[in-house]
Design an enzyme around this catalytic site. Structure first.
Site, PDB file in Angstrom:
ATOM      1  N   SER A   1       0.857  -1.177   0.000  1.00 16.05           N
ATOM      2  CA  SER A   1       0.000   0.000   0.000  1.00 16.05           C
ATOM      3  C   SER A   1       0.895   1.230   0.000  1.00 16.05           C
ATOM      4  O   SER A   1       2.120   1.106   0.069  1.00 16.05           O
ATOM      5  CB  SER A   1      -0.870   0.011   1.254  1.00 16.05           C
ATOM      6  OG  SER A   1      -0.049   0.308   2.379  1.00 16.05           O
ATOM      7  N   LYS A   2       0.255   2.393  -0.053  1.00 18.76           N
ATOM      8  CA  LYS A   2       1.050   3.628  -0.090  1.00 18.76           C
ATOM      9  C   LYS A   2       2.027   3.706   1.077  1.00 18.76           C
ATOM     10  O   LYS A   2       3.100   4.262   0.949  1.00 18.76           O
ATOM     11  CB  LYS A   2       0.119   4.838  -0.066  1.00 18.76           C
ATOM     12  CG  LYS A   2      -0.606   5.017  -1.389  1.00 18.76           C
ATOM     13  CD  LYS A   2      -0.716   6.496  -1.746  1.00 18.76           C
ATOM     14  CE  LYS A   2      -1.444   6.686  -3.062  1.00 18.76           C
ATOM     15  NZ  LYS A   2      -2.896   6.845  -2.879  1.00 18.76           N
ATOM     16  N   ARG A   3       1.613   3.136   2.204  1.00 16.24           N
ATOM     17  CA  ARG A   3       2.495   3.196   3.376  1.00 16.24           C
ATOM     18  C   ARG A   3       3.776   2.389   3.158  1.00 16.24           C
ATOM     19  O   ARG A   3       4.776   2.617   3.820  1.00 16.24           O
ATOM     20  CB  ARG A   3       1.764   2.698   4.625  1.00 16.24           C
ATOM     21  CG  ARG A   3       1.351   3.833   5.538  1.00 16.24           C
ATOM     22  CD  ARG A   3       0.510   3.315   6.666  1.00 16.24           C
ATOM     23  NE  ARG A   3      -0.768   2.800   6.165  1.00 16.24           N
ATOM     24  CZ  ARG A   3      -1.355   1.710   6.592  1.00 16.24           C
ATOM     25  NH1 ARG A   3      -0.787   0.973   7.512  1.00 16.24           N
ATOM     26  NH2 ARG A   3      -2.508   1.324   6.082  1.00 16.24           N
ATOM     27  N   SER A   4       3.736   1.422   2.231  1.00 14.72           N
ATOM     28  CA  SER A   4       4.913   0.582   2.007  1.00 14.72           C
ATOM     29  C   SER A   4       5.948   1.287   1.124  1.00 14.72           C
ATOM     30  O   SER A   4       7.014   0.757   0.895  1.00 14.72           O
ATOM     31  CB  SER A   4       4.518  -0.717   1.309  1.00 14.72           C
ATOM     32  OG  SER A   4       3.223  -1.128   1.609  1.00 14.72           O
ATOM     33  N   GLY A   5       5.632   2.443   0.601  1.00  8.86           N
ATOM     34  CA  GLY A   5       6.553   3.130  -0.310  1.00  8.86           C
ATOM     35  C   GLY A   5       5.811   3.438  -1.597  1.00  8.86           C
ATOM     36  O   GLY A   5       4.587   3.340  -1.650  1.00  8.86           O
TER      37      GLY A   5
END
Ligand code: GLU
Length: 448
Positions: A211-215
């Site tokens: 997800s966006k949080r992963s990069g």
């Protein structure tokens, strides 16, 4: 068997996600391998969230990766067809109109269309996961259209797949729960059932869904960072698929040749940025120096022409940079000294001088100046090293503190930086004339 037909059906409700690109790639590879056809379908039934600019970006990004198709469709342009088939299933008694209160406004009565659910067990054979059973009873008579003229997503998908003659549906495993529902609609329409292959999720480094949080998850962000499309395709193909041997380097054409559904794995595919960087570096190194330079220029946001010293720096950049973004950062950071003569500080020039005194530092630089006269204007780093290293190794220099005592002021005179490539590489990149001018300046700063 029918000619293979696959589809690439993104919803244009966001930027081109890595997962969407991977699914598109697998559909493309599967169809091309079999000599079949690919349909691109913009699934823009969600009018509130769909945007033309997202559709444009998805198309541009897929084309950038080299993924193409033979037919193009847009769901918002096919509503008449959905309505026609809604009428048909209603007329045949396979669906019915139900007067209900609107969910969002209990004051208002609406006429939704519900599928008559036979409530049976649906079994389909997933090409990746084997047989999958679903009891459809609990779905009840689910809604397939908001009104007689406003089909919902699942109905539209099934109609499109049927009309397009889609033979294989390859998509993320998050769509498994939709499949039984779509099969019931197919059966109501008398459509042939396509084959299904559900791909493993892409997981981040913490094994959570990417997800966006992963990069970065947007293909265009990778393009802006200076990844090569060949590298991204190569890497994406290996996210959930493997050729069954040790091969790791694949061009798109080679992937078309090697791809098979049997090579798709069941378990989640881990996103690994380090691996992507190394795949990218391998692809960057396959470029000739001229191709590399052209790609570097094209990758810069301002796309102005780079100076010829940057062209000479290509071998060094190839060695060090894993993306064109990293190459750009080197040029504006550690290698910025190639483009403008540095401001030198007398203190830093003398930093390694110790007891030896400024006369020693100065004599070293003068010796360099003298030796440089015998060099060609553009020596390579090896030639510069062969001419200059003996000065640092000379007895006197050695006695007085070894190579560093002599090489430090030279490197600093050329770069004006405490961190830079070695002085021979700098000498070669700057050329004899510019290098000599910088050394002269340093000598002048050291004073009489
Ligand atoms: N539009 C769906 C998505 O973007 C695709 C669903 C499908 O492949 O059936 O996830």
């Amino acid at each position: 068997m029918n000619r293979v037909v696959t589809r690439i059906p993104p919803s244009p409700t966001g930027r081109l996600h890595i997962g969407t690109a991977r699914t598109a790639l697998f559909n493309y590879l599967f169809a091309r391998h079999a000599g079949g056809k690919v349909i691109f379908r913009s699934e823009d039934t969600d009018r509130a969230r769909s945007k033309k600019e997202y559709e444009d970006e998805i198309i541009e990004g897929l084309h950038w990766l080299g993924i193409g198709w033979d037919e193009f469709a847009r769901q918002s342009e096919r509503t008449a067809r959905y309505t026609e088939l809604l009428e048909k299933v209603i007329a045949e008694g396979k669906a019915y109109v139900s007067k209900e209160l609107a969910k969002d406004d209990p004051e208002r009565e609406v006429e939704v269309v519900r599928l008559k659910n036979p409530g049976k067990e649906v079994v389909f054979e997933d090409l990746v996961r084997g047989p999958i059973n679903t009891h459809t009873g609990e779905l009840g008579d689910f809604v397939i259209a908001r009104s007689r003229t406003d089909a919902l997503y699942h109905f539209a998908v099934v109609v499109d797949d049927m009309d397009g003659g889609v033979t294989h549906i390859i998509r993320g495993e998050d769509h498994i729960p939709n499949t039984a529902r779509q099969i019931l609609i197919q059966e109501a329409l008398g459509a042939e059932r396509p084959q299904y292959a559900h791909l493993p999720l892409i997981l981040d480094e913490k094994r959570a869904k990417l997800s966006k949080r992963s990069g970065a998850t947007s293909v265009m962000d990778y393009r802006a960072e200076g990844f090569l499309p060949e590298a991204l395709v190569n890497y994406l193909a290996l996210l959930g698929w493997n050729p069954g041997d040790e091969r790791e380097d694949f061009s798109l054409t080679e992937l078309v040749g090697a791809f098979s559904v049997e090579g798709i794995q069941k378990s989640g595919a881990a996103w690994n940025r380090e691996k992507l960087l190394s795949v990218n570096q391998r692809w960057m190194r396959k470029l000739s120096d001229d191709q590399f330079f052209a790609a570097l220029e094209a990758s810069r946001p301002d796309a102005t022409e780079l100076a010829s010293v940057a062209r000479r720096a290509v071998p060094l950049l190839k060695e060090r940079a894993r993306t064109f973004g990293e190459a750009r950062a080197l040029l504006s950071g550690e290698l910025a000294c190639l483009f403008a003569a540095p401001e030198l500080s007398r203190e830093t020039l003398r930093a390694k001088e110790g007891e030896r005194g400024t006369a020693f530092t100065k004599a070293g630089l003068e010796a360099v100046l003298h030796a440089a006269e015998a060099l060609p204007e553009s020596p390579d780093a090896e030639t510069a090293k062969a001419a200059l290293m003996p000065l640092a190794d000379a007895e006197e220099a050695k006695e007085k503190g070894g190579r560093g005592a002599m090489l430090w002021p030279l490197r600093y005179a050329l770069s004006g930086q405490e961190r830079s490539p070695d002085p021979f590489t700098l000498f070669a990149l700057l050329g004899r004339e510019e290098s000599s001018a910088r050394v002269k300046k340093a000598i002048a700063i050291l004073g009489a």
